[in-house]
Design a protein around this motif. Structure first.
Motif, PDB file in Angstrom:
ATOM      1  N   UNK A 243       0.844  -1.197   0.000  1.00 53.78           N
ATOM      2  CA  UNK A 243       0.000   0.000   0.000  1.00 53.78           C
ATOM      3  C   UNK A 243       0.876   1.243   0.000  1.00 53.78           C
ATOM      4  N   UNK A 244       0.402   2.323  -0.604  1.00 51.29           N
ATOM      5  CA  UNK A 244       1.108   3.591  -0.505  1.00 51.29           C
ATOM      6  C   UNK A 244       0.817   4.229   0.836  1.00 51.29           C
ATOM      7  N   UNK A 245       1.815   4.851   1.442  1.00 51.69           N
ATOM      8  CA  UNK A 245       1.595   5.563   2.711  1.00 51.69           C
ATOM      9  C   UNK A 245       2.018   7.011   2.522  1.00 51.69           C
ATOM     10  N   UNK A 246       1.675   7.857   3.483  1.00 51.86           N
ATOM     11  CA  UNK A 246       2.052   9.265   3.328  1.00 51.86           C
ATOM     12  C   UNK A 246       3.568   9.392   3.459  1.00 51.86           C
ATOM     13  N   UNK A 247       4.133  10.428   2.822  1.00 49.90           N
ATOM     14  CA  UNK A 247       5.587  10.663   2.901  1.00 49.90           C
ATOM     15  C   UNK A 247       6.009  10.897   4.346  1.00 49.90           C
ATOM     16  N   UNK A 248       5.094  11.441   5.154  1.00 47.83           N
ATOM     17  CA  UNK A 248       5.418  11.690   6.563  1.00 47.83           C
ATOM     18  C   UNK A 248       5.636  10.367   7.290  1.00 47.83           C
ATOM     19  N   UNK A 249       4.763   9.405   6.982  1.00 47.33           N
ATOM     20  CA  UNK A 249       4.895   8.101   7.622  1.00 47.33           C
ATOM     21  C   UNK A 249       6.195   7.425   7.187  1.00 47.33           C
ATOM     22  N   UNK A 250       6.461   7.437   5.865  1.00 47.40           N
ATOM     23  CA  UNK A 250       7.652   6.703   5.428  1.00 47.40           C
ATOM     24  C   UNK A 250       8.942   7.381   5.888  1.00 47.40           C
ATOM     25  N   UNK A 251       8.969   8.717   5.918  1.00 42.42           N
ATOM     26  CA  UNK A 251      10.198   9.378   6.361  1.00 42.42           C
ATOM     27  C   UNK A 251      10.416   9.138   7.862  1.00 42.42           C
ATOM     28  N   UNK A 252       9.322   9.127   8.640  1.00 40.83           N
ATOM     29  CA  UNK A 252       9.473   8.895  10.077  1.00 40.83           C
ATOM     30  C   UNK A 252       9.887   7.447  10.362  1.00 40.83           C
ATOM     31  N   UNK A 253       9.380   6.522   9.538  1.00 40.49           N
ATOM     32  CA  UNK A 253       9.768   5.121   9.719  1.00 40.49           C
ATOM     33  C   UNK A 253      11.270   4.964   9.499  1.00 40.49           C
ATOM     34  N   UNK A 254      11.766   5.628   8.453  1.00 40.86           N
ATOM     35  CA  UNK A 254      13.192   5.575   8.154  1.00 40.86           C
ATOM     36  C   UNK A 254      13.994   6.290   9.256  1.00 40.86           C
ATOM     37  N   UNK A 255      13.476   7.446   9.694  1.00 36.54           N
ATOM     38  CA  UNK A 255      14.158   8.224  10.738  1.00 36.54           C
ATOM     39  C   UNK A 255      14.227   7.418  12.041  1.00 36.54           C
ATOM     40  N   UNK A 256      13.197   6.640  12.291  1.00 34.71           N
ATOM     41  CA  UNK A 256      13.145   5.838  13.509  1.00 34.71           C
ATOM     42  C   UNK A 256      14.303   4.831  13.525  1.00 34.71           C
ATOM     43  N   UNK A 257      14.555   4.226  12.358  1.00 35.98           N
ATOM     44  CA  UNK A 257      15.663   3.267  12.229  1.00 35.98           C
ATOM     45  C   UNK A 257      16.986   3.929  12.553  1.00 35.98           C
ATOM     46  N   UNK A 258      17.097   5.218  12.187  1.00 37.75           N
ATOM     47  CA  UNK A 258      18.346   5.950  12.424  1.00 37.75           C
ATOM     48  C   UNK A 258      18.340   6.684  13.763  1.00 37.75           C
ATOM     49  N   UNK A 259      17.315   6.430  14.567  1.00 38.79           N
ATOM     50  CA  UNK A 259      17.225   7.069  15.884  1.00 38.79           C
ATOM     51  C   UNK A 259      16.830   8.531  15.834  1.00 38.79           C
ATOM     52  N   UNK A 260      16.278   8.977  14.692  1.00 38.12           N
ATOM     53  CA  UNK A 260      15.914  10.384  14.553  1.00 38.12           C
ATOM     54  C   UNK A 260      14.432  10.632  14.832  1.00 38.12           C
ATOM     55  N   UNK A 261      13.670   9.585  15.011  1.00 38.41           N
ATOM     56  CA  UNK A 261      12.247   9.705  15.388  1.00 38.41           C
ATOM     57  C   UNK A 261      12.073   8.934  16.688  1.00 38.41           C
ATOM     58  N   UNK A 262      11.727   9.646  17.759  1.00 37.56           N
ATOM     59  CA  UNK A 262      11.744   9.025  19.083  1.00 37.56           C
ATOM     60  C   UNK A 262      10.380   8.480  19.523  1.00 37.56           C
ATOM     61  N   UNK A 263       9.296   9.021  18.947  1.00 35.32           N
ATOM     62  CA  UNK A 263       7.971   8.590  19.391  1.00 35.32           C
ATOM     63  C   UNK A 263       7.678   7.152  18.961  1.00 35.32           C
ATOM     64  N   UNK A 264       6.798   6.506  19.712  1.00 31.70           N
ATOM     65  CA  UNK A 264       6.376   5.148  19.372  1.00 31.70           C
ATOM     66  C   UNK A 264       5.537   5.169  18.093  1.00 31.70           C
ATOM     67  N   UNK A 265       4.580   6.105  18.085  1.00 32.08           N
ATOM     68  CA  UNK A 265       3.607   6.158  16.990  1.00 32.08           C
ATOM     69  C   UNK A 265       4.150   6.977  15.809  1.00 32.08           C
ATOM     70  N   UNK A 266       3.937   6.443  14.600  1.00 29.21           N
ATOM     71  CA  UNK A 266       4.378   7.158  13.405  1.00 29.21           C
ATOM     72  C   UNK A 266       3.311   8.182  12.978  1.00 29.21           C
TER      73      UNK A 266
END
Lengths: 281, 264
Positions: A243-266
Motif C-alpha cells: 500500500x502507498x503511505x504518506x511521505x510523513x509516515x515513510x520518512x518517520x519510519x526511516x528516521x526511527x531506524x536511524x534514531x531520529x524519530x523518538x515517538x512510538x507512533x508514526x
C-alpha cells in the motif's frame, strides 16, 4: 442499529473465475466517514457497487451473504427502491453523466425528475446542492464542456441532491487540483457532521487521515485491516502489502531506524510529523 | 530536439483566453513537470506541442518545424501525447494491435516495430496481456496500454497529461520507471501533474502556470520551495518540503534522503 450491515458477502462477476469480494463483514453507523483504500483490483469499486445495489442487480454474477441498509436487505429490494437510500458517484464522471441533458442544472435535476419531486422543490434543491459544492457558476454550461475536475463536482452534486442516507464516492477527487480536493473533503466532512453517512474510496492518504472516522484496507477482495486512520495508515501490514503511505509516515519510519524519530507512533499528517520531529530537536 | 515557444497566445472559440503570452524553451532531454491549478492553461499549452491546437498569435516550433506548417499526423513523429483519460485514445481489439498502431503508422521497418513494441510492453509490464481487449482491463491497466502505445512510437518528445490520477502506489512506481527509462534514452519528457510529490521525485525542472502565464520556471528545488508564489496557483509544495519549512530547516528539501540528511 447500524445503518449498513454487510454479512459474509462474497461476489463473483459473470464470466470470471475468482471472486471480486470475499467474505466481507462490515457494520457502518450513521454519521461515519469511512475511507476505503487498496490497490487497483482489490475490490474497492465492487464494494461501492455492492453498497449501491448495482452488484448484483445490474452486473448479475454470483452473490452470497447479505447487505442491509437501514434494515432493508439488498436481495429483497429492486434497484429503483434501493437508490432512494444509497447514492453512488462513479469513479469516472463521464460514465455517470446522463447525456440526455444540455445544462449542468438539468443534469443535476435528472434524478429528482425521475423520483417525481415537485418542480418548485426540485429547483430549490438543485440550487442548494450546487451552492454546497461550489458549482453555481456552471449551471448553464453543458456537462460535456467541463474539465475532469468540474465534471466530478457535477457528478457528486447530482447524487447529493438526492439526499441519500448513504453516500458512496468512488475516488471523487481523482481529477482535482489540491484546492478542489480540499473543498470536496470539507463538504463531505460537513455532511457527515449533519448526519450523512459516507463511504469514500480514495488514494490521498493525508486527506483521509484528516477527515475519515475509519479506514478499511482491502486486498484481493477481502478486508486486510480496519480501524482509526492514525492506526491503520501507519501499520506495518500496509507497507508489507504494497500500500502507498504518506511521505510523513515513510520518512518517520526511516528516521526511527536511524534514531531520529523518538515517538512510538508514526505520523500520517504534516502536523503530527512536525510535532514529532520538533520534540527531537 | 528543442521546443521553442515564443509569446504564445491562445483564445478558444468561446472567447476564453487560455494562454496570455507564454515564452519558454524546453531543451532536448529535459524532464519537465508543468503544474498549476485547474484552468491555468496546462493542457492548452501542451496541446500546442503536437499541433492539436495552433497559436492565436506567437509561435511554437518543434526542432525546426513551426507547428502551424505541419499536420498533427506529421508532428506525431516528433511528439507523443498520452491523454489524461486512456479511454479517449484506445480503440483496438487487443493490446498488441493497439501498441503496434503508432509505430506502424510512422512507417518504421518490421524489425524496428517489433523491437519498439516489445520494449514498450516490458516497461509497462503488459507482456502477459497482449491478447486482451484493452476494455477488459481495469482503468489502471488501460492507462499503461495508453502509455505503451505512445512510447512505442519512439518520438524524441513524450507528453503525459496527468499520468498518476486515480493510480495506485504500484502503478505510480511503474509510471516513474517508464519516465526514468525514457530519460536514459535521452528523450524529452513533459508531464502535467497535480501530484506534487511525484513531481518532486521524478523531474528536474518545474514550470508553474497561473492564469495562462508562466508563474515560476526553474529547477524543481527552486520552484517547489516558493510556497507563497505557488499558493497563487493553488499548488502545495511537496509533503516533505512543507515539513522542512515548518521545522525551519535552512535548505529546501524535496525528498526523503535530503530531509533525513538535513535533520541529522
Amino acid at each position: 442499529m447500524a445503518l449498513v450491515n454487510i454479512q459474509n458477502l462474497t461476489y463473483k462477476y459473470p464470466l470470471t473465475k475468482t471472486p471480486a469480494l470475499q467474505n466481507i463483514n462490515l457494520q457502518i453507523e450513521q454519521g461515519e466517514f469511512i475511507s476505503v483504500i487498496g490497490a487497483n483490483g482489490a475490490g474497492k469499486s465492487t464494494l461501492c457497487y455492492a453498497l449501491a445495489g448495482f452488484v448484483p442487480h445490474f452486473f448479475k454474477g454470483e452473490i452470497s451473504g447479505e447487505i442491509e441498509v437501514d434494515g432493508v436487505a439488498s436481495s429483497k429490494s429492486t434497484l429503483d427502491e434501493w437508490v432512494v437510500n444509497v447514492g453512488l458517484a462513479f469513479q469516472n464522471p463521464f460514465n455517470q453523466i446522463s447525456g440526455a441533458k444540455y445544462t449542468v442544472f438539468e443534469e443535476i435535476a435528472f434524478g429528482l425528475e425521475n423520483a417525481g419531486v415537485p418542480r418548485e422543490q426540485m429547483q430549490s434543491r438543485v440550487e442548494e446542492a450546487m451552492k454546497l459544492t461550489g458549482i453555481s457558476n456552471l449551471a448553464d454550461r453543458s456537462p460535456y464542456s467541463l474539465s475532469g475536475g468540474q465534471q466530478q463536482r457535477v457528478a457528486l452534486t447530482s447524487i447529493l441532491v438526492m439526499q441519500p442516507k448513504l453516500l458512496v464516492l468512488d475516488e471523487p477527487t481523482s481529477q482535482m487540483d489540491p484546492i478542489g480536493t480540499r473543498e470536496v473533503f470539507s463538504v463531505i466532512h460537513n455532511l457527515t457532521q449533519s448526519g450523512m453517512t459516507v463511504v469514500m474510496v480514495e488514494h490521498k492518504v493525508e486527506w483521509i487521515a484528516h477527515f475519515a472516522t475509519r479506514v478499511i484496507a482491502l486486498k484481493d477482495g477481502s478486508i486486510l485491516t480496519e480501524g482509526k486512520p492514525g492506526d491503520v495508515l501507519t501499520s506495518d501490514v500496509l507497507t508489507k502489502n504494497g500500500f502507498g503511505v504518506s511521505r510523513y509516515t515513510s520518512v518517520a519510519r526511516e528516521a526511527k531506524k536511524q534514531g531520529l524519530w523518538k515517538k512510538e507512533k508514526l505520523p500520517v499528517t504534516l502536523f503530527e510529523a512536525a510535532e514529532g520531529f520538533n520534540r527531537n530537536a | 530536439m528543442n521546443i521553442n515557444i515564443n509569446n504564445l497566445h491562445f483564445t478558444y472559440p468561446t472567447g476564453l483566453e487560455a494562454l496570455k503570452g507564454v515564452s519558454l524553451t524546453i531543451n532536448a532531454g529535459e524532464q519537465v513537470a508543468i503544474v498549476g491549478q485547474n484552468g491555468a492553461g496546462k493542457t492548452t499549452l501542451v496541446r500546442h506541442f503536437n499541433g492539436l491546437l495552433k497559436p492565436t498569435s506567437g509561435s511554437v516550433t518543434i526542432g525546426d518545424w513551426d507547428t502551424t506548417k505541419y499536420s498533427v499526423a506529421k508532428l506525431a513523429s516528433r511528439v507523443g501525447y498520452v491523454f489524461q483519460n486512456p479511454d479517449e485514445q484506445l480503440f483496438s481489439r487487443d493490446v498488441l494491435t493497439e501498441v503496434e498502431f503508432g509505430p506502424k503508422n510512422l512507417g518504421y521497418t518490421k524489425e524496428k516495430i517489433d523491437e519498439l513494441v516489445k520494449q514498450a510492453l516490458v516497461w509497462t509490464e503488459l507482456t502477459d496481456k497482449t491478447e486482451t481487449n484493452p476494455y477488459d482491463l481495469s482503468p489502471t491497466w488501460r492507462k499503461m496500454v495508453a502509455l505503451a502505445s505512445i512510447i512505442a512510437m519512439d518520438t524524441p518528445i513524450v507528453i503525459f497529461d496527468e499520468p498518476t490520477t486515480g493510480q495506485d502506489f504500484a502503478n505510480v512506481s511503474r509510471i516513474a520507471n517508464v519516465i526514468a527509462e525514457l530519460k536514459k534514452q535521452g528523450k524529452t519528457v513533459i508531464t502535467i501533474t497535480h501530484d506534487i510529490d511525484f513531481c518532486a521525485e521524478n523531474f528536474e525542472r518545474v514550470i508553474a502556470l497561473s492564469n495562462g502565464q508562466v508563474l515560476l520556471d526553474g529547477t524543481t528545488r527552486e520552484v517547489l520551495g516558493q510556497e507563497e508564489i505557488l499558493a497563487q496557483t493553488y499548488v502545495d509544495p511537496p509533503q516533505l518540503t512543507r515539513l522542512g519549512k515548518l521545522l525551519n530547516l535552512k535548505e529546501t528539501v524535496i525528498n526523503q534522503q535530503e530531509f533525513l540528511k538535513a535533520i541529522k
